[in-house]
Design a protein around this motif. Structure first.
Motif, PDB file in Angstrom:
ATOM      1  N   ARG A  50      37.542  47.744  32.463  1.00 25.79           N
ATOM      2  CA  ARG A  50      37.291  46.975  33.006  1.00 25.79           C
ATOM      3  C   ARG A  50      36.685  45.755  32.803  1.00 25.79           C
ATOM      4  NH1 ARG A  50      31.921  45.873  35.484  1.00 25.79           N
ATOM      5  NH2 ARG A  50      31.640  45.877  37.679  1.00 25.79           N
ATOM      6  N   ASP A  52      35.974  41.922  34.559  1.00 26.69           N
ATOM      7  CA  ASP A  52      36.036  40.347  35.877  1.00 26.69           C
ATOM      8  C   ASP A  52      36.610  41.263  36.711  1.00 26.69           C
ATOM      9  OD1 ASP A  52      35.649  38.493  33.881  1.00 26.69           O
ATOM     10  OD2 ASP A  52      38.073  38.146  34.092  1.00 26.69           O
ATOM     11  N   GLN A  53      35.882  42.686  37.178  1.00 31.18           N
ATOM     12  CA  GLN A  53      35.210  43.563  38.428  1.00 31.18           C
ATOM     13  C   GLN A  53      36.776  44.122  38.265  1.00 31.18           C
ATOM     14  OE1 GLN A  53      33.037  40.676  41.034  1.00 31.18           O
ATOM     15  NE2 GLN A  53      31.219  40.991  39.868  1.00 31.18           N
ATOM     16  N   ILE A  54      37.526  43.800  37.904  1.00 31.22           N
ATOM     17  CA  ILE A  54      39.100  45.554  38.274  1.00 31.22           C
ATOM     18  C   ILE A  54      39.149  45.757  36.872  1.00 31.22           C
ATOM     19  CG2 ILE A  54      41.143  44.253  38.052  1.00 31.22           C
ATOM     20  CD1 ILE A  54      40.531  41.726  38.787  1.00 31.22           C
ATOM     21  N   LYS A  89      39.125  41.842  44.185  1.00 30.61           N
ATOM     22  CA  LYS A  89      38.853  40.313  43.974  1.00 30.61           C
ATOM     23  C   LYS A  89      39.194  39.030  45.060  1.00 30.61           C
ATOM     24  CE  LYS A  89      37.750  38.152  39.646  1.00 30.61           C
ATOM     25  NZ  LYS A  89      37.835  38.015  38.280  1.00 30.61           N
ATOM     26  N   GLU A  90      40.303  39.178  45.394  1.00 33.09           N
ATOM     27  CA  GLU A  90      40.190  38.130  45.942  1.00 33.09           C
ATOM     28  C   GLU A  90      39.466  37.593  46.790  1.00 33.09           C
ATOM     29  OE1 GLU A  90      42.493  35.107  45.506  1.00 33.09           O
ATOM     30  OE2 GLU A  90      42.850  35.986  43.337  1.00 33.09           O
ATOM     31  N   LEU A  92      36.293  39.192  47.672  1.00 34.01           N
ATOM     32  CA  LEU A  92      35.353  38.035  47.366  1.00 34.01           C
ATOM     33  C   LEU A  92      34.918  37.529  46.574  1.00 34.01           C
ATOM     34  CD1 LEU A  92      32.975  39.340  46.032  1.00 34.01           C
ATOM     35  CD2 LEU A  92      33.946  39.863  43.989  1.00 34.01           C
ATOM     36  N   LYS A  93      36.300  36.676  46.059  1.00 37.14           N
ATOM     37  CA  LYS A  93      35.989  35.277  45.521  1.00 37.14           C
ATOM     38  C   LYS A  93      36.308  34.378  47.093  1.00 37.14           C
ATOM     39  CE  LYS A  93      39.922  32.677  44.505  1.00 37.14           C
ATOM     40  NZ  LYS A  93      41.163  32.420  43.830  1.00 37.14           N
TER      41      LYS A  93
END
Length: 123
Positions: A50, A52-54, A89-90, A92-93
């Motif tokens: 795990r 960077d939240q990935i 994640k994208e 979220l960014k």
């Protein structure tokens, strides 16, 4: 080869000490088992980490002799991370950039209504 050295060698972590800390925190699993940084890694082991939240999933193909260049990383591992992990994640960014800039203060009444409407649409 130690797991922390392997993760540093195939460029998942910038330094070996960062890889060691990740193992100690329980962010790295080998064959679905939380491990210590000194755990030996062998070909065909499945690693889940795990960062960077990935949650990255990879399989060890071979052990590198030392840290390898970015173009040679695929010789030593197979990345089986699902594409949905990167898409989340994208999203979220972009949602952070879209809504409010950091330090702009407390949300206004209109902002709170917009937030409530946004979450009601998802359900």
């Amino acid at each position: 080869m130690r797991i922390d050295k392997y993760l540093w060698s195939v460029r998942y972590y910038k330094t070996r000490s960062i890889a060691t800390k990740a193992c100690k925190k329980g962010q790295v699993k080998v064959n679905n088992t939380t491990i210590k940084p000194s755990r030996e890694v062998y070909p065909t082991d499945k690693i889940e980490l795990r960062k960077d939240q990935i949650i990255y999933q990879l399989t060890v193909k071979d052990l590198p002799p030392n840290r390898v260049g970015a173009k040679l990383v695929d010789i030593y591992r197979v990345d089986t991370t699902p594409k949905s992990a990167f898409e989340a994640k994208e999203l979220l960014k972009y949602s952070k950039d879209y809504y409010r800039k950091k330090g702009t203060g407390r949300p206004t009444k209109k902002d709170r209504r917009d937030i409530d409407d946004f979450y009601d649409e998802e359900e």
